[in-house]
Design an enzyme around this catalytic site. Structure first.
Site, PDB file in Angstrom:
ATOM      1  CG  HIS A 380      89.713  35.507  52.909  1.00 19.09           C
ATOM      2  ND1 HIS A 380      90.930  35.643  53.535  1.00 19.09           N
ATOM      3  CD2 HIS A 380      89.859  36.072  51.688  1.00 19.09           C
ATOM      4  CE1 HIS A 380      91.774  36.266  52.738  1.00 19.09           C
ATOM      5  NE2 HIS A 380      91.153  36.541  51.609  1.00 19.09           N
ATOM      6  CE  LYS A 571      91.300  36.205  67.166  1.00 17.81           C
ATOM      7  NZ  LYS A 571      92.035  36.262  65.906  1.00 17.81           N
ATOM      8  CE  LYS A 577      86.402  36.731  63.897  1.00 20.68           C
ATOM      9  NZ  LYS A 577      87.662  36.141  63.405  1.00 20.68           N
ATOM     10  CB  THR A 679      96.318  38.553  60.039  1.00 18.42           C
ATOM     11  OG1 THR A 679      95.179  39.399  60.218  1.00 18.42           O
ATOM     12  CG2 THR A 679      96.226  37.841  58.704  1.00 18.42           C
TER      13      THR A 679
END
Length: 835
Positions: A380, A571, A577, A679
Site C-alpha cells: 500500500h 486525508k 498529501k 480511495t
C-alpha cells in the site's frame, strides 16, 4: 434543528415486504416493534429494564441495533453452516485496521429493512439522526488502508464469497482529535466504553499463543522480560458483515488479548492485588490501543507484538477450521487463501511455516510450497520509510523459532539470487530479508514478497513504480508474482446510504441495478446531454449541501453557506498529501480579494479534515496554520461572504459520509508518484464532486475512464518529479512568481500569527529550502486549474454535464470489481450462495 435533520432510514425502490424478509432471515412471526413481544420493546425491557416511554437515546439505540442483529442472526449462523457443509475454499483477510464506521444504518440498508425501520421510527416517535449519533464510529482503523479493508469485506459478502476478516479488537482508537488555540490535541477514543451491540464474544473458540518472554507493566508501559516464556490468550469477538440483500452474512473476527486464567492466589490473598493481577493487566494492554506511539522504541515493540498476536491467533483459527473437515495438509491452499493487507501481517510467513514444520511435521520443501500457494500480499505504499523493518533483537527475544525460519528462508533466497544473477552483490544485499547496519533488521516487505505467490499494487501507476523502483530487484526475481488490483469503494455505504438525493436521481434514471453492479452507471453517459437529468443532478447536489450545512450547524454551531463552492481536502495530514498546497491557494485568493475587492470570483468554502500522527510536528503545525488562516479570513470584513476556510476536527467515517456528498470539488493533490491509490478520490467522484488533481494514484485511472477533459489535472508527473530532484530549487518560484512571493511574505510577516510571532517559521524551510514535495513547483498550475473550475461552476448547465460524465465513469471504482478480481486472480475463491 431543521425538519431535514429529523431524517429517516434510506428509502430504496420496490423491495420485498417485511414478512418476506423475516422469512428469508429465519425470524418467524416476530415483529421489529409495535407490541410487547416485538424485538425493540423486549430489548428495552429485558436488556435494559427500561420503560420505553422514558428510555434514554442510548438505550433506544442499543435496543434498535440489537433488534436488527436478532433479525440477521439466523442468516449469519446459516452462512457459516453452509461454508462448513460445503467445505468451501475461503478467503481470509488479515489486516491491522478495519475502519468500519457506524453499523446501524449500513446494516438496515443492506438487509433491505429501510421501509420497516422508517415505520418503526415514525411509530415510536424516534429521531433517526439522533439515534444514529448514539453509535460511536468503531475505532478499529486510521485511514485508507482500514477503510479499504471494510469495503472489501462488505463487497465479498455482497458477492456471496466465503470470506472472513481478521483484526484486533482495540479498546481505544487512534485518538479523538480536538482543536485548541488552533493546535491538534489528542484525546482518548474509548469507543468501547459502552457495550457494543453488534459483537458476539466467542470465548469457547479462544486460542493460546506461546511467547519466549514475559511482560510487565512498568511506569504505565509494557516491558519485555527475556528468558521467561509465557503465553497470551486470544479471545475472538465476531461482528456480522452484511452483504447487500441479506443473503450472505460473513464475519469480521477481532482478537482481544487476555492472560491465562491462573494468577498468584497467595499474592492476591495477602493483599498484593497489583502484583497478582499484573500478568492480566499486561496482556490486556496489548490490544488496548490502535497504533501505539511509534516515535519510541517501546511503542514500536508493542506494535511488533500486536502484529504477531494478530497473525498467530488468526492462523491458529484458520488451521483449526481447516482440520475440522480436512486431513491432508497438502489440501490447505485449496481451502484457504490468506491475504496480508500491507506488511503488518507479514509474520504470517514464518508463522505458517512454523505450524507446517513443527506441528504438521512436513518437510521444508512441502511446507514452503504450501505457504507460498496460500499467502498473498498487498502493498500500500511507495514510501521507503513506511515499509516495516523490525530489529532482529526482538525476534531473538520474542520469537526465536521464527527467526530461525527467517534465516533459512533468506539463505535459500540468496542462494537462488546468486545463482541467477552471478556477481550482482548489490542485488543480493537489496533483496536480502536482513538489513545490515548498526542494528540488524528484518525487512518485512521482502519477507512478504518472498513468502507469497502474489504481490499486488493498488493502482496502475503504483504497481508500475513498485516494480520499477520500490522493490525493483525482487520484482525481477519474481516477475510472475506481481500484479495490479486497483482499489475500489462500496457503493452501498458511499452512495446509496451517504447520498440519498443523488441515489434517487440515479435510480429514477436507470433503475436500481447499479447498487450491486456499479458498472451500470455507464448508462448515465447519454443522459449527460439531457437538460432534465442535468437539472436533477444539480438539485440533488444542492440538497446534499443543504443537509450538510444543517447538520454542521446542529452538531457544532458552525454556519456555512451552501450557495458557495464546497472545496474539500480530507486525508491524513502529511506533507506529501499537500494540505499546505491548498492552504497556499487560499492565501493567494485572500491576497487577490484584498487587493481587488471588486474581483469576480465565485464564493468558496474550503474544507480541511484529517488527523496528524501525534509525533509528526510539521503536520501538526500545518493544522495550526490552517486554523489560524481560517480565523484571520473570518475576521477580515474585506473577504467575508466570499472566502471561508474551515478545519473540521476529528475526521472519521461518519463525518466523511456527510461531507463527501456535499462537496463540489475534490482536491487530490498529492505529489505525483507518492500516493499509492487513494480511495477518497473514488468516493468524491461517485458522489458528483469534480476532481482537481495531480496525475497520481488511481486519479490517473479516473481520468482515463471519464476523459482528462472532465477532470482538472495539473502539476508535474511522477517522471518529472523524479527527474527534477537533482536540480529543483523552490527559491526560483519565489523570485519569479509574484503571487507565490506575496503569499509567502504574508505568512512570514506574521499576518496569520500576530499574537504568536514566528510560529510558522518552520514552514519557510518546508517550502523555500527543502520543498521535498514540490509545493511551489505546482502552485501556479494548481491555481490555473481552479480558475478553470470556477469559471465552469458559474455555468450551471456545463457543470452538471461534467458531473454526469464523471458519475457515468465511476462504475469501475466499486470494491465489488476489486474483490472479484482478487477472488478470480489471486484467491481462486468462488461464490458459495447460502440457501
Amino acid at each position: 434543528m431543521s425538519n431535514r435533520m429529523v431524517a429517516e432510514p434510506p428509502a430504496i425502490s420496490a423491495k420485498p415486504d417485511l414478512d418476506w424478509l423475516l422469512k428469508q432471515y429465519g425470524c418467524g412471526p416476530v415483529r421489529l416493534e409495535g407490541s410487547e413481544g416485538a424485538l425493540y420493546e423486549r430489548h428495552l425491557l429485558f436488556d435494559k429494564a427500561a420503560d420505553p416511554e422514558t428510555a434514554s437515546q442510548r438505550e433506544r439505540f442499543e435496543a434498535f441495533a440489537r433488534s436488527v442483529r436478532d433479525i440477521l442472526s439466523q442468516r449469519w449462523v446459516l452462512t457459516e453452516k453452509t461454508y462448513e457443509r460445503r467445505n468451501a475454499k475461503r478467503a481470509y483477510y488479515l489486516s491491522m485496521e478495519f475502519l468500519i464506521g457506524r453499523s446501524l444504518a449500513n446494516n438496515v440498508t443492506n438487509l433491505l429493512l429501510g421501509p420497516s425501520a422508517t415505520e418503526a421510527v415514525r411509530h415510536k416517535g424516534l429521531n433517526w439522526i439522533e439515534l444514529l449519533e448514539q453509535e460511536p464510529d468503531a475505532a478499529l482503523g486510521n485511514g485508507g488502508l482500514g477503510r479499504l479493508a471494510a469495503c472489501f469485506l462488505e463487497s465479498a459478502a455482497t458477492l456471496q464469497l466465503p470470506a472472513m476478516g481478521y483484526g484486533l479488537r482495540y479498546e481505544y482508537g487512534m485518538f479523538k482529535q480536538t482543536i485548541r488555540d488552533g493546535w491538534q490535541e489528542e484525546r482518548p477514543d474509548h469507543w468501547l466504553e459502552r457495550q457494543d451491540p453488534w459483537e458476539v464474544q466467542r470465548s469457547e473458540e479462544r486460542v493460546e499463543i506461546a511467547l519466549n518472554c514475559s511482560f510487565e507493566l512498568h511506569s504505565g508501559s509494557l516491558r519485555a522480560l527475556p528468558g521467561r516464556p509465557s503465553s497470551l490468550i486470544g479471545i475472538p469477538f465476531d461482528r456480522p458483515v452484511v452483504g447487500y440483500g441479506g443473503k450472505t452474512i460473513n464475519t469480521l473476527r477481532l482478537w482481544a488479548a487476555a492472560a491465562p486464567d491462573s494468577f498468584d492466589f497467595q499474592e492476591f490473598s495477602s493483599g498484593d492485588f497489583v502484583a497478582a493481577m499484573a500478568e492480566s493487566l499486561s496482556a490486556e494492554s496489548l490490544t488496548r490501543v490502535l497504533y501505539p506511539d511509534d516515535s519510541t522504541s517501546m511503542g514500536q515493540a508493542l506494535r511488533f507484538v500486536q502484529e504477531y498476536f494478530l497473525v498467530a491467533c488468526s492462523l491458529a483459527d484458520i488451521v483449526r477450521r481447516f482440520r475440522r473437515s480436512n486431513a491432508d495438509w497438502r489440501d490447505f491452499p485449496e481451502k484457504a487463501a490468506i491475504q496480508m493487507n500491507d506488511t503488518h501481517p507479514a509474520l504470517a510467513v514464518p508463522e505458517l511455516m512454523r505450524i507446517l514444520l513443527d506441528t504438521a511435521r512436513l518437510k521444508w520443501e512441502d511446507a514452503w510450497e504450501i505457504t507460498i500457494r496460500t499467502l498473498a500480499y498487498t502493498n500500500h505504499t511507495l514510501l521507503p520509510e513506511a515499509l516495516e523493518k523490525w530489529p532482529l533483537a526482538w525476534f531473538r527475544t520474542l520469537l526465536p523459532r521464527h527467526l530461525e525460519i527467517v534465516y533459512e528462508i533468506n539463505r535459500r533466497l540468496l542462494e537462488d539470487v546468486r545463482s541467477r544473477f552471478t556477481g550482482d552483490d548489490g542485488r543480493v544485499q537489496r533483496v536480502s530479508l536482513i538489513e545490515e547496519g548498526p542494528v540488524q533488521r528484518v525487512r518485512m516487505a521482502n519477507l512478504a514478497i518472498a513468502g507469497s505467490h502474489s504481490t499486488n499494487g493498488v493502482a496502475a501507476i503504483h504497481t508500475q513504480l513498485l516494480r520499477t523502483t520500490t522493490v525493483k530487484d525482487l520484482a525481477e526475481v519474481f516477475p510472475d508474482r506481481f500484479n495490479n488490483k486497483t482499489n475500489g469503494v462500496t457503493p452501498r455505504r458511499w452512495l446509496l446510504l451517504a447520498n440519498p438525493p443523488l441515489a434517487q436521481v440515479i435510480t429514477e434514471a436507470i433503475g436500481d441495478g447499479w447498487i450491486t453492479d456499479l458498472g451500470q452507471l455507464s448508462r448515465l453517459k447519454p443522459l449527460a446531454g439531457d437538460a432534465g437529468f442535468r437539472d436533477a443532478i444539480w438539485k440533488a447536489q444542492w440538497e446534499a449541501k443543504r443537509q450538510f450545512a444543517d447538520w454542521l450547524r446542529w452538531s457544532s454551531g458552525v454556519a456555512v453557506d451552501p450557495e458557495t463552492i464546497f472545496d474539500s481536502h480530507v486525508k491524513r495530514i502529511h506533507e506529501y498529501k499537500r494540505q499546505l498546497l491548498m492552504a497556499l491557494r487560499a492565501v493567494v485568493l485572500y491576497n487577490r480579494l484584498r487587493e481587488n475587492p471588486g474581483m469576480e470570483m465565485y464564493p468558496r468554502t474550503f474544507f480541511f479534515a484529517g488527523k496528524a500522527a501525534p509525533a509528526y510536528r510539521l503536520a501538526k503545525l500545518i493544522i495550526k496554520f490552517i486554523n489560524n488562516l481560517a480565523g484571520t479570513i473570518d475576521g477580515d470584513p474585506a473577504v467575508r461572504g466570499r472566502l471561508k476556510v474551515l478545519f473540521l476536527p476529528d475526521y472519521r467515517v461518519s463525518l466523511a459520509e456527510r461531507l463527501i456528498p456535499a462537496s463540489d470539488v475534490s482536491n487530490q493533490i498529492s505529489t505525483a508518484g507518492y500516493e499509492a491509490s487513494g480511495t477518497s478520490n473514488m468516493k468524491f467522484m461517485m458522489n458528483g464532486a469534480l476532481t482537481v488533481g495531480t496525475r497520481d494514484g488511481a486519479t490517473i485511472e479516473m481520468a482515463e475512464e471519464a476523459g482528462e477533459e472532465n477532470l482538472f489535472l495539473f502539476g508535474l508527473t511522477a517522471e518529472q518529479v523524479a527527474a527534477s530532484r537533482g536540480w529543483y530549487n523552490p527559491r526560483w518560484h519565489y523570485d519569479h512568481e509574484p503571487e507565490t512571493r506575496a503569499a509567502l511574505d504574508l505568512i512570514f510577516s506574521d499576518h496569520f500569527s500576530r499574537y504568536e510571532p514566528g510560529i510558522f517559521e518552520p514552514l519557510r524551510e518546508t517550502v523555500l529550502v527543502r520543498d521535498s514535495y514540490m509545493h511551489l513547483a505546482d502552485l501556479t498550475s494548481y491555481l490555473d486549474a481552479h480558475e478553470q473550475l470556477g469559471a465552469l461552476y458559474a455555468d450551471r448547465d456545463g457543470w452538471a454535464h461534467k458531473v454526469a460524465l464523471n458519475l457515468a465513469a465511476s462504475g469501475r471504482f466499486s470494491s465489488d470489481r476489486s474483490v472479484a478480481e482478487y477472488a478470480t486472480g489471486i484467491w481462486k475463491v468462488r461464490p458459495c450462495p447460502v440457501p
